[in-house]
Design an enzyme around this catalytic site. Sequence first.
Site, PDB file in Angstrom:
ATOM      1  N   ASP A   1      -7.025 -15.625  -7.907  1.00 53.79           N
ATOM      2  CA  ASP A   1      -8.625 -15.062  -7.679  1.00 53.79           C
ATOM      3  C   ASP A   1      -9.283 -14.780  -8.432  1.00 53.79           C
ATOM      4  O   ASP A   1      -8.663 -13.832  -9.695  1.00 53.79           O
ATOM      5  CB  ASP A   1      -8.399 -13.786  -6.741  1.00 53.79           C
ATOM      6  CG  ASP A   1      -9.368 -13.348  -6.267  1.00 53.79           C
ATOM      7  OD1 ASP A   1     -10.534 -13.288  -6.833  1.00 53.79           O
ATOM      8  OD2 ASP A   1      -8.857 -12.988  -4.599  1.00 53.79           O
TER       9      ASP A   1
ATOM     10  N   CYS B   1     -17.230 -19.526  -7.127  1.00 52.38           N
ATOM     11  CA  CYS B   1     -15.133 -19.024  -7.104  1.00 52.38           C
ATOM     12  C   CYS B   1     -14.860 -19.878  -6.243  1.00 52.38           C
ATOM     13  O   CYS B   1     -13.116 -20.669  -6.670  1.00 52.38           O
ATOM     14  CB  CYS B   1     -15.016 -17.825  -6.246  1.00 52.38           C
ATOM     15  SG  CYS B   1     -16.271 -17.842  -4.812  1.00 52.38           S
TER      16      CYS B   1
ATOM     17  N   HIS C   1     -15.437 -15.615  -0.258  1.00 58.01           N
ATOM     18  CA  HIS C   1     -15.056 -15.661  -0.871  1.00 58.01           C
ATOM     19  C   HIS C   1     -14.022 -16.769  -0.746  1.00 58.01           C
ATOM     20  O   HIS C   1     -12.492 -17.227   0.035  1.00 58.01           O
ATOM     21  CB  HIS C   1     -14.336 -14.198  -1.641  1.00 58.01           C
ATOM     22  CG  HIS C   1     -13.928 -14.147  -2.758  1.00 58.01           C
ATOM     23  ND1 HIS C   1     -14.178 -14.658  -3.909  1.00 58.01           N
ATOM     24  CD2 HIS C   1     -12.686 -14.026  -3.353  1.00 58.01           C
ATOM     25  CE1 HIS C   1     -13.226 -14.865  -5.020  1.00 58.01           C
ATOM     26  NE2 HIS C   1     -12.043 -13.910  -4.791  1.00 58.01           N
TER      27      HIS C   1
END
Length: 353
Positions: A150, A199, A133
Amino acid sequence: MEGMKTNNVSNNKENNVDLPSKIEKTNSQLESQNFISDLLKKPPTTKIGTFSNDELFVSDLLTLRPTMWLNDKIINVYMRLIMESDMSSIYATNSFFYKKLLSAQNNEIHKWTKNVDIFSKKWMIIPIHLDNHWAVCIVNFIKKTVSYYDSQGRKDEGLLNIILQYLEAECNKRKSGNFSGWRVQHVDDVPKQNNFWDCGAYVCMYALYTCKNLKWDFSDEKMPEIREQILMESLNKKIREPPALIRNRMSLQTSHQHVLLIESAAESQASAIFPQDRRDSQCMAIALYAVVIMCSNDQKNITRRGMDEIIKEGDAYYVSCRNSFKKIPNCPKKFLMSSSDNSVESPPTNILP
Protein backbone atom coordinates in the site's frame (compact mmCIF):
# COMPACT_ATOMS: atom_id res chain seq x y z
CA MET A 1 -6.41 8.19 -4.05
CA GLU A 2 -7.78 7.10 -7.35
CA GLY A 3 -11.20 6.47 -8.80
CA MET A 4 -12.15 3.23 -10.44
CA LYS A 5 -15.20 4.19 -12.47
CA THR A 6 -14.75 4.14 -16.23
CA ASN A 7 -16.54 6.29 -18.73
CA ASN A 8 -19.30 4.86 -20.88
CA VAL A 9 -18.28 5.44 -24.47
CA SER A 10 -19.83 4.44 -27.76
CA ASN A 11 -18.12 1.92 -30.00
CA ASN A 12 -18.25 4.09 -33.10
CA LYS A 13 -16.08 2.71 -35.88
CA GLU A 14 -15.45 6.23 -37.13
CA ASN A 15 -13.75 6.97 -33.83
CA ASN A 16 -11.45 3.98 -33.95
CA VAL A 17 -7.72 4.54 -34.41
CA ASP A 18 -5.13 2.30 -36.05
CA LEU A 19 -2.01 1.84 -33.95
CA PRO A 20 1.45 1.38 -35.44
CA SER A 21 2.85 -2.12 -34.95
CA LYS A 22 5.26 -0.90 -32.27
CA ILE A 23 5.64 2.34 -30.35
CA GLU A 24 8.84 3.15 -28.53
CA LYS A 25 10.23 6.22 -26.83
CA THR A 26 13.77 6.78 -28.02
CA ASN A 27 15.67 9.91 -28.98
CA SER A 28 15.59 8.84 -32.64
CA GLN A 29 11.86 8.09 -32.80
CA LEU A 30 10.16 11.43 -32.51
CA GLU A 31 7.42 10.13 -34.77
CA SER A 32 6.24 7.78 -32.01
CA GLN A 33 6.15 10.61 -29.49
CA ASN A 34 4.23 12.78 -31.93
CA PHE A 35 1.79 9.94 -32.59
CA ILE A 36 1.05 9.54 -28.87
CA SER A 37 0.67 13.28 -28.37
CA ASP A 38 -1.74 13.44 -31.31
CA LEU A 39 -3.56 10.36 -30.04
CA LEU A 40 -4.29 11.95 -26.68
CA LYS A 41 -5.79 14.97 -28.44
CA LYS A 42 -8.44 12.83 -30.14
CA PRO A 43 -12.01 12.70 -28.75
CA PRO A 44 -12.24 10.71 -25.49
CA THR A 45 -14.64 8.27 -27.21
CA THR A 46 -11.96 7.19 -29.72
CA LYS A 47 -11.38 3.46 -29.39
CA ILE A 48 -7.74 2.41 -29.06
CA GLY A 49 -8.21 -1.35 -29.22
CA THR A 50 -9.20 -4.46 -27.30
CA PHE A 51 -6.83 -5.78 -24.64
CA SER A 52 -7.93 -9.16 -23.31
CA ASN A 53 -11.55 -8.43 -22.35
CA ASP A 54 -11.05 -4.69 -21.94
CA GLU A 55 -11.69 -2.15 -24.67
CA LEU A 56 -9.42 0.86 -24.26
CA PHE A 57 -10.44 4.34 -25.30
CA VAL A 58 -8.60 7.64 -25.33
CA SER A 59 -10.49 8.50 -22.14
CA ASP A 60 -8.70 5.59 -20.43
CA LEU A 61 -5.27 6.68 -21.62
CA LEU A 62 -5.92 10.19 -20.36
CA THR A 63 -5.99 8.83 -16.79
CA LEU A 64 -2.23 8.27 -17.22
CA ARG A 65 -1.58 12.00 -17.46
CA PRO A 66 0.23 13.47 -14.44
CA THR A 67 -1.96 14.03 -11.33
CA MET A 68 -4.81 11.98 -12.83
CA TRP A 69 -6.29 8.91 -11.12
CA LEU A 70 -5.69 5.63 -12.96
CA ASN A 71 -8.91 3.79 -13.72
CA ASP A 72 -9.63 0.07 -13.53
CA LYS A 73 -9.03 -0.58 -17.24
CA ILE A 74 -5.46 0.69 -17.10
CA ILE A 75 -4.78 -1.34 -13.95
CA ASN A 76 -6.30 -4.51 -15.44
CA VAL A 77 -4.46 -4.17 -18.76
CA TYR A 78 -1.13 -3.66 -17.01
CA MET A 79 -1.62 -6.60 -14.65
CA ARG A 80 -2.40 -8.71 -17.71
CA LEU A 81 0.76 -7.54 -19.45
CA ILE A 82 2.88 -8.46 -16.42
CA MET A 83 1.31 -11.92 -16.43
CA GLU A 84 1.86 -12.36 -20.17
CA SER A 85 5.53 -11.46 -19.76
CA ASP A 86 6.03 -14.77 -17.91
CA MET A 87 2.95 -16.99 -18.14
CA SER A 88 4.71 -19.94 -16.55
CA SER A 89 5.46 -18.05 -13.32
CA ILE A 90 2.89 -15.26 -12.96
CA TYR A 91 -0.88 -15.24 -12.66
CA ALA A 92 -2.76 -11.95 -12.33
CA THR A 93 -6.42 -11.36 -11.52
CA ASN A 94 -8.39 -8.29 -12.47
CA SER A 95 -9.64 -5.62 -10.08
CA PHE A 96 -13.04 -7.33 -9.66
CA PHE A 97 -11.56 -10.51 -8.17
CA TYR A 98 -11.33 -9.23 -4.60
CA LYS A 99 -14.81 -7.70 -4.75
CA LYS A 100 -16.17 -11.15 -5.60
CA LEU A 101 -14.33 -12.59 -2.61
CA LEU A 102 -15.90 -9.95 -0.38
CA SER A 103 -19.37 -10.87 -1.65
CA ALA A 104 -18.70 -14.51 -0.70
CA GLN A 105 -19.18 -15.64 -4.30
CA ASN A 106 -16.41 -18.22 -3.99
CA ASN A 107 -17.98 -20.61 -6.46
CA GLU A 108 -17.84 -17.97 -9.16
CA ILE A 109 -14.24 -17.14 -8.21
CA HIS A 110 -13.25 -20.79 -8.54
CA LYS A 111 -14.67 -20.74 -12.08
CA TRP A 112 -12.33 -17.89 -12.96
CA THR A 113 -9.31 -20.09 -12.27
CA LYS A 114 -10.73 -23.47 -13.27
CA ASN A 115 -8.28 -23.72 -16.19
CA VAL A 116 -5.30 -22.44 -14.20
CA ASP A 117 -3.37 -24.23 -11.50
CA ILE A 118 -2.34 -21.19 -9.51
CA PHE A 119 -0.19 -23.36 -7.21
CA SER A 120 2.05 -24.19 -10.16
CA LYS A 121 2.99 -20.50 -10.42
CA LYS A 122 5.50 -18.51 -8.43
CA TRP A 123 3.46 -15.32 -8.23
CA MET A 124 -0.20 -14.33 -8.07
CA ILE A 125 -1.07 -10.63 -8.37
CA ILE A 126 -4.37 -9.38 -6.94
CA PRO A 127 -5.06 -5.65 -7.48
CA ILE A 128 -7.28 -4.22 -4.76
CA HIS A 129 -9.63 -1.28 -5.21
CA LEU A 130 -10.70 0.29 -1.91
CA ASP A 131 -13.33 2.88 -2.84
CA ASN A 132 -10.90 5.73 -3.65
CA HIS A 133 -7.54 4.01 -3.33
CA TRP A 134 -5.52 1.27 -5.02
CA ALA A 135 -3.41 -1.38 -3.28
CA VAL A 136 -2.16 -4.82 -4.31
CA CYS A 137 -1.70 -8.26 -2.76
CA ILE A 138 1.04 -10.46 -4.16
CA VAL A 139 1.13 -14.17 -3.38
CA ASN A 140 4.47 -15.97 -3.42
CA PHE A 141 3.76 -19.69 -3.78
CA ILE A 142 7.40 -20.60 -3.25
CA LYS A 143 7.76 -18.81 0.08
CA LYS A 144 4.07 -19.30 1.00
CA THR A 145 3.47 -15.63 1.70
CA VAL A 146 0.58 -13.26 1.04
CA SER A 147 2.02 -9.73 0.97
CA TYR A 148 0.10 -6.46 1.06
CA TYR A 149 1.55 -3.39 -0.68
CA ASP A 150 0.00 0.00 0.00
CA SER A 151 1.64 3.23 -1.16
CA GLN A 152 0.03 5.12 1.73
CA GLY A 153 1.24 2.64 4.33
CA ARG A 154 -2.23 1.39 5.26
CA LYS A 155 -2.69 -2.04 6.82
CA ASP A 156 -5.58 -4.46 6.52
CA GLU A 157 -5.32 -7.79 8.33
CA GLY A 158 -8.87 -8.71 7.37
CA LEU A 159 -8.12 -8.35 3.67
CA LEU A 160 -5.04 -10.57 3.96
CA ASN A 161 -7.00 -13.23 5.85
CA ILE A 162 -9.76 -13.25 3.21
CA ILE A 163 -7.19 -13.97 0.49
CA LEU A 164 -5.51 -16.59 2.67
CA GLN A 165 -8.87 -18.32 3.19
CA TYR A 166 -9.45 -18.29 -0.56
CA LEU A 167 -6.06 -19.91 -1.18
CA GLU A 168 -6.77 -22.60 1.40
CA ALA A 169 -10.16 -23.34 -0.17
CA GLU A 170 -8.56 -23.45 -3.62
CA CYS A 171 -5.86 -25.80 -2.36
CA ASN A 172 -8.37 -28.14 -0.75
CA LYS A 173 -10.58 -28.15 -3.83
CA ARG A 174 -7.92 -28.62 -6.48
CA LYS A 175 -4.88 -30.14 -4.86
CA SER A 176 -6.21 -31.81 -1.73
CA GLY A 177 -2.84 -31.00 -0.26
CA ASN A 178 -1.62 -29.82 3.10
CA PHE A 179 -2.17 -26.06 3.37
CA SER A 180 0.33 -25.26 6.09
CA GLY A 181 3.24 -22.92 6.66
CA TRP A 182 1.56 -19.90 5.07
CA ARG A 183 1.89 -16.40 6.50
CA VAL A 184 0.61 -12.91 5.74
CA GLN A 185 2.59 -9.68 5.89
CA HIS A 186 2.41 -5.94 5.26
CA VAL A 187 5.39 -4.78 3.19
CA ASP A 188 6.60 -1.45 4.58
CA ASP A 189 10.12 -1.04 3.17
CA VAL A 190 8.94 0.07 -0.28
CA PRO A 191 8.60 3.49 -1.97
CA LYS A 192 5.57 5.46 -0.76
CA GLN A 193 3.54 8.16 -2.44
CA ASN A 194 3.47 11.70 -1.06
CA ASN A 195 0.51 12.91 -3.08
CA PHE A 196 -3.14 12.01 -3.66
CA TRP A 197 -3.10 10.64 -7.19
CA ASP A 198 -0.28 8.15 -7.83
CA CYS A 199 -1.41 5.04 -5.92
CA GLY A 200 -2.50 3.27 -9.14
CA ALA A 201 0.91 3.84 -10.73
CA TYR A 202 2.57 2.59 -7.53
CA VAL A 203 0.46 -0.58 -7.65
CA CYS A 204 1.63 -1.23 -11.22
CA MET A 205 5.26 -0.82 -10.16
CA TYR A 206 4.87 -2.90 -6.97
CA ALA A 207 3.61 -5.78 -9.10
CA LEU A 208 6.23 -5.36 -11.83
CA TYR A 209 9.22 -4.88 -9.54
CA THR A 210 8.27 -7.75 -7.23
CA CYS A 211 7.69 -10.31 -9.98
CA LYS A 212 10.81 -9.20 -11.87
CA ASN A 213 12.95 -9.01 -8.71
CA LEU A 214 14.00 -5.42 -9.36
CA LYS A 215 15.49 -2.92 -6.94
CA TRP A 216 13.01 -0.38 -5.56
CA ASP A 217 14.28 2.68 -7.41
CA PHE A 218 11.09 4.63 -8.15
CA SER A 219 9.51 7.58 -6.34
CA ASP A 220 7.03 10.42 -6.84
CA GLU A 221 9.62 12.25 -8.91
CA LYS A 222 9.74 9.39 -11.42
CA MET A 223 5.97 8.96 -11.69
CA PRO A 224 5.53 11.13 -14.84
CA GLU A 225 8.11 8.94 -16.60
CA ILE A 226 6.54 5.77 -15.21
CA ARG A 227 3.10 6.84 -16.41
CA GLU A 228 4.56 7.24 -19.91
CA GLN A 229 6.12 3.80 -19.58
CA ILE A 230 2.74 2.27 -18.65
CA LEU A 231 1.08 4.08 -21.55
CA MET A 232 3.57 2.89 -24.17
CA GLU A 233 3.71 -0.66 -22.85
CA SER A 234 -0.10 -0.78 -22.91
CA LEU A 235 -0.16 0.41 -26.52
CA ASN A 236 2.56 -2.08 -27.45
CA LYS A 237 0.73 -4.83 -25.51
CA LYS A 238 4.07 -5.87 -24.06
CA ILE A 239 6.12 -5.15 -20.95
CA ARG A 240 9.55 -3.77 -21.74
CA GLU A 241 11.95 -6.32 -20.33
CA PRO A 242 14.12 -4.88 -17.54
CA PRO A 243 17.85 -4.71 -18.22
CA ALA A 244 19.80 -7.81 -17.33
CA LEU A 245 21.79 -7.56 -14.15
CA ILE A 246 25.53 -7.18 -14.59
CA ARG A 247 27.37 -10.21 -13.34
CA ASN A 248 29.61 -9.49 -10.38
CA ARG A 249 32.24 -11.91 -11.61
CA MET A 250 33.27 -13.18 -14.98
CA SER A 251 35.28 -16.28 -15.81
CA LEU A 252 38.02 -14.15 -17.38
CA GLN A 253 40.95 -13.88 -14.97
CA THR A 254 43.23 -10.84 -15.06
CA SER A 255 46.96 -10.84 -14.35
CA HIS A 256 46.15 -10.25 -10.67
CA GLN A 257 45.22 -13.38 -8.76
CA HIS A 258 42.13 -12.01 -7.01
CA VAL A 259 40.91 -9.64 -9.73
CA LEU A 260 38.21 -10.70 -12.17
CA LEU A 261 36.64 -8.60 -14.91
CA ILE A 262 33.23 -6.99 -14.38
CA GLU A 263 30.96 -6.82 -17.41
CA SER A 264 31.27 -3.39 -18.98
CA ALA A 265 28.63 -0.84 -19.89
CA ALA A 266 27.40 -0.31 -23.43
CA GLU A 267 28.90 3.19 -23.49
CA SER A 268 32.48 4.23 -22.78
CA GLN A 269 34.55 7.37 -22.25
CA ALA A 270 35.27 7.34 -25.98
CA SER A 271 31.62 7.21 -27.02
CA ALA A 272 30.28 9.63 -29.56
CA ILE A 273 27.77 10.91 -27.00
CA PHE A 274 30.63 13.05 -25.63
CA PRO A 275 32.28 15.99 -27.44
CA GLN A 276 35.35 15.03 -29.43
CA ASP A 277 37.74 17.25 -27.48
CA ARG A 278 37.21 15.48 -24.17
CA ARG A 279 36.80 11.83 -25.15
CA ASP A 280 39.23 9.48 -23.42
CA SER A 281 40.08 12.22 -20.92
CA GLN A 282 37.49 11.45 -18.26
CA CYS A 283 38.74 8.02 -17.13
CA MET A 284 39.78 9.05 -13.61
CA ALA A 285 36.61 11.04 -12.99
CA ILE A 286 34.42 8.19 -14.25
CA ALA A 287 36.37 5.62 -12.23
CA LEU A 288 36.09 7.69 -9.05
CA TYR A 289 32.37 8.23 -9.56
CA ALA A 290 31.89 4.50 -10.26
CA VAL A 291 33.72 3.51 -7.06
CA VAL A 292 31.51 5.79 -4.96
CA ILE A 293 28.28 4.55 -6.56
CA MET A 294 29.19 0.85 -6.55
CA CYS A 295 30.36 0.97 -2.93
CA SER A 296 27.16 2.66 -1.79
CA ASN A 297 24.82 0.27 -3.61
CA ASP A 298 24.20 -3.45 -3.70
CA GLN A 299 26.30 -4.57 -6.68
CA LYS A 300 23.87 -7.36 -7.42
CA ASN A 301 21.40 -4.72 -8.57
CA ILE A 302 23.72 -2.81 -10.89
CA THR A 303 22.54 -3.09 -14.50
CA ARG A 304 24.13 -2.32 -17.83
CA ARG A 305 21.81 0.67 -18.05
CA GLY A 306 23.00 1.74 -14.60
CA MET A 307 26.62 1.49 -15.72
CA ASP A 308 25.83 3.69 -18.71
CA GLU A 309 24.41 6.28 -16.31
CA ILE A 310 27.56 6.06 -14.20
CA ILE A 311 29.67 6.86 -17.28
CA LYS A 312 27.47 9.84 -18.17
CA GLU A 313 27.46 11.15 -14.59
CA GLY A 314 31.21 10.56 -14.34
CA ASP A 315 31.68 12.64 -17.46
CA ALA A 316 29.54 15.40 -15.93
CA TYR A 317 31.72 15.21 -12.81
CA TYR A 318 34.78 15.61 -15.05
CA VAL A 319 33.24 18.71 -16.63
CA SER A 320 32.55 20.14 -13.17
CA CYS A 321 36.14 19.51 -12.03
CA ARG A 322 37.59 21.11 -15.13
CA ASN A 323 35.37 24.16 -14.64
CA SER A 324 36.53 24.48 -11.04
CA PHE A 325 40.11 25.00 -12.27
CA LYS A 326 39.02 28.34 -13.73
CA LYS A 327 38.85 29.69 -10.19
CA ILE A 328 42.52 28.85 -9.49
CA PRO A 329 44.90 31.78 -10.13
CA ASN A 330 47.53 31.16 -12.83
CA CYS A 331 46.04 27.78 -13.69
CA PRO A 332 47.73 26.23 -16.78
CA LYS A 333 45.58 26.56 -19.86
CA LYS A 334 45.66 22.83 -20.47
CA PHE A 335 43.45 22.38 -17.42
CA LEU A 336 40.86 24.82 -18.68
CA MET A 337 38.08 23.85 -21.04
CA SER A 338 36.21 25.68 -23.70
CA SER A 339 32.69 26.88 -23.08
CA SER A 340 31.45 24.30 -25.55
CA ASP A 341 32.31 21.60 -23.01
CA ASN A 342 29.90 22.94 -20.46
CA SER A 343 26.89 21.27 -22.00
CA VAL A 344 25.64 18.06 -20.48
CA GLU A 345 23.01 15.99 -22.18
CA SER A 346 19.60 17.03 -20.90
CA PRO A 347 16.98 14.40 -20.02
CA PRO A 348 14.19 13.72 -22.49
CA THR A 349 11.04 15.77 -22.02
CA ASN A 350 7.75 14.18 -20.99
CA ILE A 351 5.42 13.37 -23.86
CA LEU A 352 2.23 13.30 -21.80
CA PRO A 353 0.53 16.71 -21.81
